[in-house]
Design a protein around this motif. Structure first.
Motif, short mmCIF file in Angstrom:
data_model
loop_
_atom_site.label_atom_id
_atom_site.label_comp_id
_atom_site.label_asym_id
_atom_site.label_seq_id
_atom_site.Cartn_x
_atom_site.Cartn_y
_atom_site.Cartn_z
N THR A 177 0.82 -1.21 0.00
CA THR A 177 0.00 0.00 0.00
C THR A 177 0.85 1.26 0.00
OG1 THR A 177 -0.14 -0.33 2.38
CG2 THR A 177 -2.04 -0.95 1.07
N ASP A 178 2.19 1.11 0.08
CA ASP A 178 3.05 2.29 0.02
C ASP A 178 3.72 2.43 -1.33
OD1 ASP A 178 4.10 1.49 3.35
OD2 ASP A 178 2.51 2.83 2.66
N THR A 179 3.64 1.35 -2.16
CA THR A 179 4.33 1.39 -3.45
C THR A 179 3.46 2.10 -4.47
OG1 THR A 179 5.04 -0.82 -2.84
CG2 THR A 179 5.59 -0.07 -5.05
N PRO A 180 3.96 3.19 -5.06
CA PRO A 180 3.14 3.88 -6.06
C PRO A 180 2.89 2.96 -7.25
CG PRO A 180 5.35 4.81 -5.96
CD PRO A 180 5.25 3.84 -4.84
N GLY A 181 1.67 3.00 -7.75
CA GLY A 181 1.31 2.12 -8.86
C GLY A 181 0.65 0.84 -8.39
N ARG A 182 0.88 0.48 -7.10
CA ARG A 182 0.25 -0.74 -6.59
C ARG A 182 -0.51 -0.47 -5.30
NH1 ARG A 182 4.95 -4.18 -8.52
NH2 ARG A 182 5.87 -4.18 -6.46
N CYS A 183 -0.60 0.82 -4.91
CA CYS A 183 -1.16 1.10 -3.59
C CYS A 183 -2.66 0.83 -3.52
CB CYS A 183 -0.89 2.55 -3.20
SG CYS A 183 -1.38 3.71 -4.46
N PHE A 184 -3.30 0.73 -4.69
CA PHE A 184 -4.75 0.53 -4.68
C PHE A 184 -5.13 -0.94 -4.64
CE2 PHE A 184 -4.43 -1.05 -8.87
CZ PHE A 184 -3.38 -0.34 -9.44
N MET A 185 -4.16 -1.85 -4.72
CA MET A 185 -4.47 -3.27 -4.88
C MET A 185 -5.21 -3.82 -3.67
SD MET A 185 -4.51 -5.42 -7.14
CE MET A 185 -3.35 -5.33 -8.47
N LYS A 186 -4.83 -3.35 -2.46
CA LYS A 186 -5.51 -3.83 -1.25
C LYS A 186 -7.00 -3.50 -1.33
CE LYS A 186 -5.80 -3.28 3.74
NZ LYS A 186 -7.18 -2.85 3.76
N LYS A 187 -7.29 -2.23 -1.66
CA LYS A 187 -8.68 -1.80 -1.72
C LYS A 187 -9.44 -2.59 -2.78
CE LYS A 187 -9.44 2.02 -3.84
NZ LYS A 187 -10.31 2.64 -4.80
N THR A 188 -8.79 -2.79 -3.95
CA THR A 188 -9.46 -3.53 -5.04
C THR A 188 -9.82 -4.94 -4.62
OG1 THR A 188 -8.03 -2.30 -6.54
CG2 THR A 188 -9.28 -4.11 -7.47
N ILE A 189 -8.83 -5.64 -4.02
CA ILE A 189 -9.07 -7.04 -3.63
C ILE A 189 -10.11 -7.11 -2.52
CG2 ILE A 189 -8.03 -9.09 -2.65
CD1 ILE A 189 -6.56 -9.01 -4.99
N ASP A 190 -10.04 -6.19 -1.53
CA ASP A 190 -11.02 -6.21 -0.45
C ASP A 190 -12.43 -6.00 -0.99
OD1 ASP A 190 -8.98 -4.70 2.16
OD2 ASP A 190 -9.52 -6.78 1.79
N LEU A 191 -12.60 -4.98 -1.83
CA LEU A 191 -13.93 -4.70 -2.37
C LEU A 191 -14.40 -5.86 -3.26
CD1 LEU A 191 -13.55 -0.91 -3.16
CD2 LEU A 191 -14.89 -1.96 -1.35
N LEU A 192 -13.47 -6.49 -3.98
CA LEU A 192 -13.83 -7.63 -4.82
C LEU A 192 -14.35 -8.78 -3.99
CD1 LEU A 192 -13.37 -8.45 -7.89
CD2 LEU A 192 -11.55 -9.84 -7.01
N GLN A 193 -13.61 -9.09 -2.88
CA GLN A 193 -14.02 -10.22 -2.05
C GLN A 193 -15.35 -9.96 -1.36
OE1 GLN A 193 -9.97 -12.55 -0.98
NE2 GLN A 193 -10.52 -10.98 0.47
N ILE A 194 -15.60 -8.69 -0.99
CA ILE A 194 -16.88 -8.38 -0.35
C ILE A 194 -18.01 -8.49 -1.36
CG2 ILE A 194 -18.22 -6.53 0.72
CD1 ILE A 194 -15.69 -5.55 2.03
N GLU A 195 -17.77 -7.95 -2.58
CA GLU A 195 -18.87 -7.90 -3.55
C GLU A 195 -19.20 -9.28 -4.12
OE1 GLU A 195 -18.21 -5.16 -6.74
OE2 GLU A 195 -19.90 -5.98 -7.89
N PHE A 196 -18.17 -10.07 -4.44
CA PHE A 196 -18.41 -11.36 -5.07
C PHE A 196 -18.49 -12.50 -4.08
CE2 PHE A 196 -18.52 -10.69 -9.57
CZ PHE A 196 -17.96 -9.44 -9.71
N LYS A 197 -18.39 -12.19 -2.78
CA LYS A 197 -18.53 -13.19 -1.72
C LYS A 197 -17.55 -14.34 -1.96
CE LYS A 197 -23.53 -12.29 -1.19
NZ LYS A 197 -23.48 -10.96 -0.77
N CYS A 198 -16.27 -13.99 -2.09
CA CYS A 198 -15.26 -15.00 -2.35
C CYS A 198 -14.01 -14.69 -1.55
CB CYS A 198 -14.91 -15.03 -3.84
SG CYS A 198 -14.24 -13.48 -4.46
N CYS A 199 -13.08 -15.63 -1.48
CA CYS A 199 -11.86 -15.43 -0.69
C CYS A 199 -10.71 -16.09 -1.40
CB CYS A 199 -12.06 -16.02 0.70
SG CYS A 199 -10.71 -15.68 1.83
N GLY A 200 -9.64 -15.31 -1.69
CA GLY A 200 -8.45 -15.89 -2.29
C GLY A 200 -8.66 -16.31 -3.73
N ASN A 201 -7.67 -16.99 -4.30
CA ASN A 201 -7.73 -17.40 -5.70
C ASN A 201 -8.61 -18.62 -5.86
OD1 ASN A 201 -7.16 -17.39 -8.39
ND2 ASN A 201 -4.95 -17.27 -8.12
N ASN A 202 -8.21 -19.73 -5.20
CA ASN A 202 -9.03 -20.93 -5.24
C ASN A 202 -9.77 -21.15 -3.94
OD1 ASN A 202 -8.11 -21.69 -7.83
ND2 ASN A 202 -6.20 -22.35 -6.91
#
Lengths: 351, 346
Positions: free
Chosen positions: B144-169
């Motif tokens: 979350t401190d690396t520019p260009g990748r700082c949004f990945m945490k938010k994206t994955i969290d929102l994805l897991q909440i919206e699609f009701k899923c966890c992790g890759n498999n």
């Protein structure tokens, strides 16, 4: 016996009145349809949030009344469009002649009444949302742990989903969770000393902790969510308890839901106001058109001038005639129209 | 022997033209629908391009958009032609263009069918893109401190909440990566030092998951950390606990979402394709019926409409012969030119 608010209508203004009325009627139908959709949407939102609104809150009456008002406005608009279209065509008008009178009465009394009631509710009811939400959210929070009690077993899931969806935590802030027991006793180890200490530390014997459920977590935070031991700053490195804003959702659900529902109610109220205005215009136009065409004896293409009016005579005389004839309104109109044409012309310079 | 001959009198021709005109305008509407479906799919793919490594193929939505636009253009043109077909004077100016236009229509229909098939077949390419993208996304969760990748945490969290899923498999994927940034680790703690020493890469691995994996339907408050340690939580057995976290993996959840989206779009496009084929056939009948009007002065006469003038095999033979003749005529011209030059040179 002077007619109320007479208006001379020769052929061209009559045609323009009919055309303008047609346009206004379609606008009214559109506005009525939109009000219908708005109130349907509000009803759907209230159904989703019914656990968080106290049952005694009268707010749910607003979308129901608005639904009826919107439907009547839609019907009035369609009728107005049909009648004004028919009034331009001599062959189509006769069946409308008989129907128009009662329809106008229903439209004014029913539609107008419903719209005024809906507008009044839209202005008065949002004030009651405050107490309703306060009570409802308080109950939901208290029953968060009761996942095995029939009747309240869905409170946890619904509250979690509410906090996740609306980005809020607790009633007015995350500290609300510190004051209630939100962990079910079923999952508390009676042999754990910490649990026993906490239960004994307060009068009601509740297991109170300075932690919040996971649904309060803010995904925009840079660090993994800190949910537990929020009052102890030394437990978490680099955590400043004076600024938990990014870690958890800062807003309380009360304010978020209040804003949401009040916004929907005000949108519905403005829709209803526009519909009310259009309804008045359409009903007035229809009345003038109807009386003007009655003056011609139902012959549309007549080149003669006629007069449109709101009421054939003053209010007192109207009530007397209505009382005498027992409420049958339309029959005397065509016979009375020709002898009345002479006296109303005197009324013209006054109007 | 003409293919599928149908007799047309004046009234039938007029009705055919009117029916085709109406169908063409409905088809323009259908083209607009396909355009908006393609646009919607493109927006949905763009929304989640972060978890697909920005390398997802936009072939299907782009082709749907293109087909929608082409369909609008062709069908409004055909509508105009059908409208003019009833008036011999106006129709005369369209006459020379009709045969090439029909050929283009046939090609368009074939292209539309191919696009429909692609809608159903895109699933496999999406699966591999998602697998790689999600793996990288989870790897960058802590940056979350690396520019260009700082949004990945938010994206994955929102994805897991919206699609009701966890992790890759499944949720165990989180056990294999370090998803807690070093910035928030207390390196003076013994526990942290032990964990870092316990693996070759020096990563802080925990048997815990982010909060977005939690399932709100669970009767107990979410257990996120020490998931495999039964004694850490009262009355907890990690092998029988089902409701605590989301069971689905995000790859499967996203794949099923996009598959259902593309399947429904494929079904709609198939219906539109059938409609377009009907319109092309009707247009061909109208064309041949109007050509067959033997006496142009008498519009009331009967005529015949057909799909192909001769049977399929004969038409194919004539087509090949005309191609050969084209080649031969070029050859003859070249020989004539050479023969002309030879006596001059000689």
């Amino acid at each position: 016996m002077a007619p109320v608010l007479p208006l001379v209508l020769p052929l061209q203004p009559r045609i323009r009145l009919a055309q303008g009325l047609w346009l206004l009627s379609w606008l009214l139908a559109l506005a009525g349809g939109l009000a219908l959709l708005c109130s349907g949407h509000l009803l759907a939102q209230l159904w989703h949030l019914h656990t968080f609104l106290a049952p005694s809150c009268p707010f749910a009456a607003l979308p129901h009344v608005a639904l009826a008002a919107g439907a009547v406005a839609l019907g009035t608009g369609l009728v107005g469009a049909g009648a004004s279209r028919a009034s331009l065509d001599a062959a189509q008008y006769p069946p409308w002649r008989k129907v128009l009178g009662p329809l106008l009465v229903v439209g004014t009394a029913g539609g107008g009444g419903l719209l005024v009631l809906a507008l009044g509710l839209a202005l008065a009811l949002p004030g009651s949302l405050d107490t309703g939400l306060e009570e409802g959210l308080g109950t939901a929070l208290a029953h968060y742990k009761d996942t095995e009690v029939p009747g309240h077993c869905h409170a946890k899931r619904l509250l979690d989903e509410l906090q996740l969806k609306h980005h809020c935590c607790g009633r007015h802030g995350y500290k609300d969770w510190f004051g209630i027991q939100w962990v079910s006793s079923r999952y508390l180890d009676p042999n754990d000393q910490d649990v026993v200490d906490r239960i004994q530390s307060n009068v009601e014997g509740l297991y109170l902790i300075d932690s919040v459920p996971f649904s309060c977590c803010n995904p925009h935070s840079a660090r993994p969510c800190l949910q537990s031991r929020l009052s102890e700053p030394h437990v978490h490195p680099l955590f400043d308890p004076r600024q938990p804003n990014l870690n958890l959702w800062a807003q309380g659900c009360h304010r978020v839901l209040l804003g949401h529902l009040q916004g929907l109610a005000s949108m519905l109220g403005s829709m209803l106001a526009v519909t009310f205005l259009l309804q008045i215009l359409v009903l007035l136009g229809l009345r003038y058109l109807q009386t003007a065409l009655e003056g011609l004896g139902g012959v549309i293409d007549g080149e003669g001038e006629t007069q449109g009016y709101l009421f054939p005579s003053g209010l007192k005389d109207m009530l007397k005639t209505a009382w005498r004839q027992g409420g049958v309104a339309d029959r005397p109109a065509p016979e009375e129209a020709p002898p009345e044409e002479a006296p109303p012309k005197e009324g013209l310079p006054e109007a | 022997m003409a293919l599928l001959k149908v007799k047309f009198d004046q009234k039938k021709r007029v009705k055919l033209a009117q029916g085709l005109w109406l169908m063409n305008w409905f088809s323009v509407l259908a083209g607009i629908i396909i355009f908006s479906l393609g646009l919607f799919l493109k927006i949905e793919l763009r929304k989640r391009s972060d978890v697909m490594n920005n390398s997802e193929s936009h072939f299907v939505p782009n082709s749907l958009i293109g087909m929608g636009l082409l369909s609008c253009v062709f069908n409004s043109l055909a509508g105009k032609i059908c409208y003019d077909a009833l008036d011999p004077a106006k129709y005369a100016k369209w006459k020379p263009w009709l045969k090439p236009y029909l050929a283009v229509c046939v090609l368009f229909n074939i292209a539309l069918l191919l696009v429909t098939l692609c809608c159903f077949l895109m699933r496999s390419s999406l699966e591999s893109t998602l697998a790689h993208g999600l793996k990288n996304g989870m790897k960058y969760y802590r940056d979350t401190d690396t520019p260009g990748r700082c949004f990945m945490k938010k994206t994955i969290d929102l994805l897991q909440i919206e699609f009701k899923c966890c992790g890759n498999n499944g949720f165990r994927d989180w056990f294999e990566i370090q998803w807690i940034s070093n910035r928030y680790l207390d390196f003076s703690s013994k526990e942290v030092k032990d964990r870092i020493k316990s693996n070759v890469d020096g990563r802080y691995l925990v048997d815990g998951v982010p909060f977005s994996c939690c399932n709100p339907s669970s009767p107990r408050p979410c257990i996120q950390y020490q998931l495999t340690n039964n004694s850490a939580h009262y009355s907890y057995d990690h092998q029988t606990e089902e409701l605590n976290l989301w069971v689905n993996g995000c790859r499967a959840a996203l794949l099923s979402y996009y598959s259902s989206l593309m399947n429904s779009m494929g079904a709609v496009t198939l219906l539109v394709w059938l409609f377009e084929v009907t319109i092309t056939i009707g247009l061909r009948y109208l064309h041949t019926a109007l050509e067959g009007v033997s006496n142009p002065e008498d519009p009331e006469c009967e005529s015949e409409g057909w799909l192909l003038e001769k049977s399929v095999s004969e038409t194919w033979k004539t087509f090949l012969e005309s191609l050969k003749k084209l080649g031969k005529s070029n050859q003859v011209e070249a020989e004539g030119a050479d023969a002309g030059q030879a006596p001059e040179a000689g």
